[in-house]
Design an enzyme around this catalytic site. Sequence first.
Site, PDB file in Angstrom:
ATOM      1  N   ARG A  90      31.218  40.310  31.131  1.00  0.00           N
ATOM      2  CA  ARG A  90      32.640  39.986  30.946  1.00  0.00           C
ATOM      3  C   ARG A  90      32.929  38.490  30.711  1.00  0.00           C
ATOM      4  NH1 ARG A  90      32.050  41.567  36.404  1.00  0.00           N
ATOM      5  NH2 ARG A  90      32.345  39.855  37.888  1.00  0.00           N
ATOM      6  N   ASP A  91      34.229  38.230  30.551  1.00  0.00           N
ATOM      7  CA  ASP A  91      34.827  36.897  30.484  1.00  0.00           C
ATOM      8  C   ASP A  91      34.381  36.092  29.253  1.00  0.00           C
ATOM      9  OD1 ASP A  91      35.705  37.798  32.942  1.00  0.00           O
ATOM     10  OD2 ASP A  91      34.360  36.536  34.129  1.00  0.00           O
ATOM     11  N   GLU A 135      30.508  34.217  36.493  1.00  0.00           N
ATOM     12  CA  GLU A 135      31.720  34.698  35.854  1.00  0.00           C
ATOM     13  C   GLU A 135      32.319  33.539  35.048  1.00  0.00           C
ATOM     14  OE1 GLU A 135      33.482  37.928  38.931  1.00  0.00           O
ATOM     15  OE2 GLU A 135      33.919  35.892  39.523  1.00  0.00           O
ATOM     16  N   ASP A 191      42.434  34.114  37.571  1.00  0.00           N
ATOM     17  CA  ASP A 191      41.885  33.166  36.576  1.00  0.00           C
ATOM     18  C   ASP A 191      42.848  32.724  35.459  1.00  0.00           C
ATOM     19  OD1 ASP A 191      39.909  34.505  37.925  1.00  0.00           O
ATOM     20  OD2 ASP A 191      38.856  35.194  36.151  1.00  0.00           O
ATOM     21  N   GLN A 205      45.197  35.943  34.545  1.00  0.00           N
ATOM     22  CA  GLN A 205      44.992  37.248  35.181  1.00  0.00           C
ATOM     23  C   GLN A 205      46.212  37.516  36.045  1.00  0.00           C
ATOM     24  OE1 GLN A 205      41.727  39.513  35.117  1.00  0.00           O
ATOM     25  NE2 GLN A 205      42.608  38.687  33.253  1.00  0.00           N
ATOM     26  N   TRP A 260      37.714  33.581  46.238  1.00  0.00           N
ATOM     27  CA  TRP A 260      37.707  35.043  46.449  1.00  0.00           C
ATOM     28  C   TRP A 260      37.482  35.428  47.907  1.00  0.00           C
ATOM     29  CZ3 TRP A 260      40.295  38.161  43.771  1.00  0.00           C
ATOM     30  CH2 TRP A 260      40.374  38.078  42.385  1.00  0.00           C
ATOM     31  N   TRP A 304      50.950  38.638  41.524  1.00  0.00           N
ATOM     32  CA  TRP A 304      49.607  38.113  41.784  1.00  0.00           C
ATOM     33  C   TRP A 304      49.026  37.418  40.548  1.00  0.00           C
ATOM     34  CZ3 TRP A 304      45.522  37.422  45.078  1.00  0.00           C
ATOM     35  CH2 TRP A 304      44.261  37.246  44.480  1.00  0.00           C
ATOM     36  N   MET A 305      48.335  36.311  40.766  1.00  0.00           N
ATOM     37  CA  MET A 305      47.643  35.626  39.668  1.00  0.00           C
ATOM     38  C   MET A 305      46.233  35.235  40.092  1.00  0.00           C
ATOM     39  SD  MET A 305      48.670  32.068  37.755  1.00  0.00           S
ATOM     40  CE  MET A 305      48.168  30.949  39.044  1.00  0.00           C
ATOM     41  N   PHE A 316      40.820  42.070  31.579  1.00  0.00           N
ATOM     42  CA  PHE A 316      40.147  41.047  32.379  1.00  0.00           C
ATOM     43  C   PHE A 316      40.121  39.711  31.614  1.00  0.00           C
ATOM     44  CE2 PHE A 316      37.328  43.068  35.910  1.00  0.00           C
ATOM     45  CZ  PHE A 316      38.454  43.689  36.452  1.00  0.00           C
TER      46      PHE A 316
HETATM   47  C1  FRU Z   1      36.864  35.981  38.207  1.00  0.00           C
HETATM   48  C2  FRU Z   1      37.012  37.439  37.823  1.00  0.00           C
HETATM   49  C3  FRU Z   1      36.500  37.653  36.411  1.00  0.00           C
HETATM   50  C4  FRU Z   1      37.241  38.887  35.977  1.00  0.00           C
HETATM   51  C5  FRU Z   1      38.570  38.699  36.644  1.00  0.00           C
HETATM   52  C6  FRU Z   1      39.246  39.970  37.073  1.00  0.00           C
HETATM   53  O1  FRU Z   1      37.749  35.566  39.183  1.00  0.00           O
HETATM   54  O2  FRU Z   1      36.314  38.246  38.740  1.00  0.00           O
HETATM   55  O3  FRU Z   1      35.097  37.773  36.308  1.00  0.00           O
HETATM   56  O4  FRU Z   1      37.342  38.991  34.597  1.00  0.00           O
HETATM   57  O5  FRU Z   1      38.355  37.881  37.769  1.00  0.00           O
HETATM   58  O6  FRU Z   1      40.543  39.736  37.501  1.00  0.00           O
END
Ligand code: FRU
Length: 495
Positions: free
Chosen positions: A170-171, A222, A40, A56, A304, A37-38, A96
């Site tokens: 985050r991020d 995000e 971001d 990710q 998503w 799975w991939m 993350f």
């Molecule tokens: C965005 C997100 C980020 C988070 C990551 C988790 O797609 O929700 O905010 O860091 O994916 O996989």
Amino acid sequence: MFLIPFCFFACLINTYGQDPYHLALRPQIHFSPRTGWMNDPNGLVYFRDEYHLFFQYYPDSTVWGPMHWGHAVSKDLMHWKQEPIALYPDSLGYIFSGSAVADERNTSGFGKNGNIPLVAIFTHHDPAGEKMVTSKFQNQSLAFSLDAGINWTKYAGNPVLKSPGLKDFRDPKVAWYPDQNKWIMTLAAGDRIQFYSSTDLKTWVKESEFGAGLVKPGRVWECPDLIAFDVDGKKVWLLIVSINPGGPQTGSGTQYFTGNFDGHSFTSFDTISRWIDFGPDDYAGVTFNNTGKEKIFMGWMSNWLYATNVPALQWRSAMTLPRKLSIKNIGGVYYTMMEPVDDLDKLVTKSNSYKHIPTVKEIHFNGPARFELSLSDLYSFSLVFSNASGQQVTAGYDEEKNSFFIDRSKAGRSNFNAQFAGIHYAQRIDQSNNSKIIMILDNTSLEMFADGGLTTMTELFFPEQPYNILQQGTSRKPIEDIRISELSSIWLNKK
Ligand code: FRU
């Protein structure tokens, strides 16, 4: 239901040795992980003649799970070599999204013997803390590599920026701010963006916030990014923020603001939400660090709303094409423009131009392919891409709506999500009569860059076999000029 026999069939083929890079649903000119799975793109950085793409990644399944940072490198942004996993989850949590910087001045002290450290700044997401509803389970951490991203050491003092008690924190996107000799971290903090500064990447001081009141309840920002452009001699800062839900079509999407940044706070020219991409399938995109004046954007080609349900074989998801990102001033408003990077040209194997094609004519091509249209007077038109199974995706411009569109309502499988099939519109921004449009078709995606990329749309679809027929659909006049370039697979020599 169709997934079971489909998966069974595909896995069987692979057991007998078929190279997974050429299985039916594999995009052939977009990066996708070999298996797993991939989501971001993370840590996009140009370093020692190579582009690094971290992402990710959950290697053990084709649905989201404990996040790792996968890693791939490229010399030309087209051909990617997947490297070993860069960062594994640990006692502080899953890894993350975040960014990577080349710490040329060794501000962090991680460099040894003059070796420039590559430093990753990411969110540690603690699933145990999340279950306990502590609201302090997302914290920012560091890792560094002294061998250009292959081996990584997590910093012993992690986390370096603890959650102040926000559920969504985050991020981090970190970049050097030369005017004040410091690093700036742009961070998503729920319904707003926070800016922090640091001189050593380890100690962070809060500078300011942006966006309070701009995000509707129930939505979060995000994966932000903050970058400067020179637009006709004026410095313009671009703040990119992905939003989920609340995208331009349905589900998630990426918006932006333009404004000023003085090393402390970002002030936007206005608070109108504009979309970097009007299609449903470009999310969490950010730019590469360290590319000088040229800014290159890459997003996750999914949404998503259905990302974990789309048809998949042994991997799920691909990235968008890398895109040159620029800003244009139109009547005092700054807009983003995106077009595929020039390296795409290197994939061209065969190119033909057609003039005034009649509606009935079928042009056969072997995908993936690029379609370049030049219209001296933009009028309603559509291009229909179809296959022998009678599935089709249609893209074009609708005069009455003054909108570009992509129609994937008959494009193939869609029963995994009730909102997937449909037609999506993007209001035209450009006001000139003529229009140049580029469409890039791969096995499961179409990217449209209209008016130099002022209006960009990215869409996924899942036909039973690749589209290989082009026809002109409803058009007020035959299309004057269209160039079709077939593109070679980036996985040609991969096993
Ligand atoms: C965005 C997100 C980020 C988070 C990551 C988790 O797609 O929700 O905010 O860091 O994916 O996989």
